[in-house]
Design a protein around this motif. Structure first.
Motif, mmCIF file in Angstrom:
data_model
loop_
_atom_site.group_PDB
_atom_site.id
_atom_site.type_symbol
_atom_site.label_atom_id
_atom_site.label_comp_id
_atom_site.label_asym_id
_atom_site.label_seq_id
_atom_site.Cartn_x
_atom_site.Cartn_y
_atom_site.Cartn_z
ATOM 1 N N MET A 1 62.333 -14.148 22.839
ATOM 2 C CA MET A 1 62.330 -15.389 23.822
ATOM 3 C C MET A 1 62.605 -14.925 25.151
ATOM 4 S SD MET A 1 63.796 -18.935 22.851
ATOM 5 C CE MET A 1 65.839 -18.828 22.798
ATOM 6 N N GLU A 2 63.330 -13.773 25.399
ATOM 7 C CA GLU A 2 63.313 -13.164 26.935
ATOM 8 C C GLU A 2 61.962 -13.114 27.492
ATOM 9 O OE1 GLU A 2 67.468 -13.192 27.918
ATOM 10 O OE2 GLU A 2 65.825 -11.898 28.911
ATOM 11 N N PHE B 1 59.313 -14.383 26.864
ATOM 12 C CA PHE B 1 58.502 -15.516 26.916
ATOM 13 C C PHE B 1 58.912 -16.111 28.244
ATOM 14 C CE2 PHE B 1 56.151 -19.347 26.077
ATOM 15 C CZ PHE B 1 57.120 -20.275 26.333
ATOM 16 N N ILE B 2 60.345 -16.068 28.541
ATOM 17 C CA ILE B 2 60.672 -16.875 29.577
ATOM 18 C C ILE B 2 60.281 -16.046 30.896
ATOM 19 C CG2 ILE B 2 62.863 -17.376 30.984
ATOM 20 C CD1 ILE B 2 63.957 -17.885 27.797
ATOM 21 N N THR C 1 56.773 -16.919 31.464
ATOM 22 C CA THR C 1 56.442 -18.280 31.855
ATOM 23 C C THR C 1 57.240 -18.458 33.445
ATOM 24 O OG1 THR C 1 58.201 -19.232 30.848
ATOM 25 C CG2 THR C 1 56.065 -19.609 29.949
ATOM 26 N N ASN C 2 58.138 -17.711 33.674
ATOM 27 C CA ASN C 2 58.867 -17.884 35.202
ATOM 28 C C ASN C 2 57.752 -17.658 36.214
ATOM 29 O OD1 ASN C 2 61.020 -19.142 34.978
ATOM 30 N ND2 ASN C 2 62.205 -17.188 34.633
ATOM 31 N N GLN C 3 56.828 -16.680 35.888
ATOM 32 C CA GLN C 3 55.799 -16.407 36.803
ATOM 33 C C GLN C 3 54.683 -17.629 36.900
ATOM 34 O OE1 GLN C 3 54.246 -12.333 36.590
ATOM 35 N NE2 GLN C 3 55.670 -12.347 34.854
ATOM 36 N N SER C 4 54.355 -18.031 37.850
ATOM 37 C CA SER C 4 53.538 -18.964 38.094
ATOM 38 C C SER C 4 52.085 -18.830 37.535
ATOM 39 C CB SER C 4 53.319 -19.259 39.766
ATOM 40 O OG SER C 4 52.569 -20.512 39.928
ATOM 41 N N PHE D 1 48.680 -27.299 40.455
ATOM 42 C CA PHE D 1 49.108 -25.839 40.753
ATOM 43 C C PHE D 1 48.663 -25.027 41.839
ATOM 44 C CE2 PHE D 1 51.212 -26.508 36.714
ATOM 45 C CZ PHE D 1 51.450 -25.351 36.165
ATOM 46 N N ARG D 2 47.208 -25.055 41.822
ATOM 47 C CA ARG D 2 46.722 -24.262 42.691
ATOM 48 C C ARG D 2 46.631 -24.577 44.014
ATOM 49 N NH1 ARG D 2 41.891 -23.323 38.241
ATOM 50 N NH2 ARG D 2 41.208 -25.207 39.224
ATOM 51 N N ARG E 1 52.064 -18.920 33.666
ATOM 52 C CA ARG E 1 52.102 -20.172 33.140
ATOM 53 C C ARG E 1 50.363 -20.864 33.244
ATOM 54 N NH1 ARG E 1 57.086 -24.172 33.580
ATOM 55 N NH2 ARG E 1 58.397 -22.621 32.610
ATOM 56 N N GLY F 1 46.075 -30.722 35.830
ATOM 57 C CA GLY F 1 47.465 -30.164 36.224
ATOM 58 C C GLY F 1 47.063 -28.817 36.916
ATOM 59 N N PHE G 1 47.816 -22.116 30.206
ATOM 60 C CA PHE G 1 47.315 -23.400 30.558
ATOM 61 C C PHE G 1 45.658 -23.308 30.611
ATOM 62 C CE2 PHE G 1 50.987 -25.379 30.367
ATOM 63 C CZ PHE G 1 51.720 -25.643 31.421
#
Lengths: 266, 246
Positions: free
Chosen positions: B1-2, B4-5, B8-11, B59-60, B14, B55, B18
């Motif tokens: 999980m570490e 993964f977090i 996903t913390n990097q823009s 973001f962009r 994520r 979405g 998507f």
């Protein structure tokens, strides 16, 4: 430009920026409605707000895992009150994100038969519990700091002048003893209470002034509190006030992202 | 999980997830297009795909600045070919993001009277040029590696050994072609980041080629290529050693 690039790279920072935009649109929509703007502009703002809200839900899709990890970390804190408040707050946040993810699936059409109202209310309830726990933690921190501050002031006072004057209450009681009338006693005790309250408030102000992270967190949580209170119908304020509170708390949280020293730890 | 977090913390992390979902939906939609019983699912996939797309456009919104900053950095590279290719690629990316932002404003309803088709066409064109420049850089880097490798004596020993081992293949295939292919294979094997980047850019190229009408394939090919390039993109974010530099 360097700082923007670094800011842009963090998805949490972007999410906060979009939150600020969303609540700014809410506030702007309310102001323009009151001001009597044309319906075309109002429709545009409403559409933008709905779009940003949905995209924020999309961005939050992984946040349950993050909140659970934060709860796991908080379980190891030494102070038991902090441990309880922060862990349960994170667990409530994890539940809020889970409900939010279900709402996103409903809004995008993946779960067409979802009762969106019910799930929305559920998510706001969890959000409210998380905020109440955060405020409890803030109050506990303030109390700890106040105790420390008053002890250090007392110690400084003893060090500065060995012949300390008698405490206020003692003086007042001595003077009360000479005038033995009930009305003067109640007036004196009310005066003593007022003085004590004034001293306590002064202490709170001093503590908060010396601890910007704590002050920021407290104001942020207080502002955020009005959002679920309004949406759950517990204390209805209106879209303008909710928008202003949301915008303020988003700006404050952006400040903590730009200046990491302003973030309350743990 | 570490992990993964952290991802996903990097823009960018994520965004890659998507994008993968978006092209996976497009691909599966194409596969199910003729199945009448699955039309409900196709509608859901369409809705999911358009949500992801809109979405990602939101973001962009700040990425033009990122691309201009990247162009400023690549302008300081020492190698002139790399400097030219990467700077032009980054400038085209910046222009692509500008068009993309305008399209976002149009989709949300902030701007009404713009020609959506023209701006979409311009966006695809800028994207196409940036991909062509990136591929030129990949070819240049591969050529440089091959030239360097060919000069190494150790490589010459391997070539001789290869000819001895596969004498029948080497004698059937023109010896020079065989030597060239072997050199190419050895160069690519020793440089996974370049291979990853080349394959990613080649896959991505089909998307604007189809939109601009230069080489029209179909939605399935576009979806599949987009999916592969997004997965490779995720790989390069998860394993930074696989990311090509500069």
């Amino acid at each position: 430009m360097e700082s923007w690039v670094r800011f842009n790279a963090q998805s949490q920072a972007k999410e906060r920026l979009f939150r600020a935009t969303q609540y700014a649109c809410t506030l702007l929509g309310y102001t323009l409605l009151k001001g009597g703007a044309n319906s075309d502009l109002l429709t545009k703002i409403k559409q933008l707000e709905a779009h940003v809200s949905l995209v924020r839900k999309l961005m939050r899709l992984g946040n349950s895992a993050e909140a659970l990890e934060a709860a796991k970390r908080a379980v190891h804190l030494s102070d038991c009150v902090l441990r309880l408040c922060i862990t349960v707050a994170h667990l409530n946040r994890a539940m809020y994100f889970a409900c939010d993810n279900v709402l996103w699936a409903g809004k995008t059409g993946l779960l067409p038969k979802l009762d969106q109202n019910k799930w929305s209310q559920r998510s706001f309830r969890y959000y409210l519990f998380a905020l109440i726990l955060n405020l409890t933690r803030d109050a506990y921190e303030v109390k700890l700091l106040m105790d420390r501050e008053s002890r250090s002031v007392g110690a400084k006072g003893a060090w500065a002048s060995p012949s300390t004057p008698l405490p206020e209450n003692g003086e007042l009681l001595q003077s009360a003893g000479s005038h033995a009338s009930s009305s003067s006693i109640s007036a004196i005790s009310a005066g003593a209470l007022y003085a004590r309250l004034h001293r306590e408030l002064h202490l709170v102000a001093a503590v908060l002034r010396n601890n910007p992270p704590l002050l920021l967190d407290l104001v942020k949580n207080l502002c955020d509190l009005f959002i679920p209170l309004d949406r759950l119908g517990l204390y209805q304020t209106g879209p303008g006030f909710v928008g202003a509170c949301g915008l303020t708390s988003s700006i404050l949280s952006l400040l903590t992202l730009v200046h990491p020293w302003l973030k309350l730890k743990p | 999980m570490e992990s993964f977090i952290k991802f996903t913390n990097q823009s960018q992390g994520r965004d890659r997830i998507f994008r993968t979902t978006q092209y996976a939906c497009a691909f599966i939609k194409y596969l199910l297009r003729n199945k009448a019983a699955r039309q409900e699912l196709v509608k859901k996939l369409q809705s999911l795909e358009s949500n992801m797309s809109s979405g990602r456009k939101l973001f962009r919104l700040g990425n033009t600045v990122n691309a201009v900053d990247a162009a400023k950095r690549t302008l300081r590279l020492s190698d002139p070919v790399l400097r030219f290719c990467l700077t032009v690629a980054n400038i085209n990316r910046a222009l692509y993001f500008v068009c993309d932002n305008v399209l976002w404003a149009r989709n949300v309803g902030l701007i009404r009277d713009i020609d959506k088709e023209r701006w979409s066409f311009n966006a695809s064109r800028c994207y196409y040029f940036s991909l062509v420049m990136s591929l030129t850089r990949d070819v240049y880097v591969i050529t440089q590696i091959m030239v360097l490798r060919a000069r190494q004596r150790r490589h010459q020993q391997k070539v001789d050994q290869n000819q001895n081992d596969h004498r029948d293949v080497a004698s059937v295939l023109v010896p020079k072609l065989d030597a060239f292919l072997f050199l190419l294979y050895e160069s690519l094997k020793s440089n996974p980041p370049v291979v990853l980047d080349t394959v990613k850019n080649l896959c991505d190229l089909f998307i604007p080629l189809d939109r601009l009408g230069i080489y029209q394939t179909n939605a399935g090919v576009v979806g599949f290529c987009g999916l592969v390039s997004s997965l490779l993109g995720i790989l390069s974010v998860v394993r930074p050693t696989l990311k090509i530099t500069p």
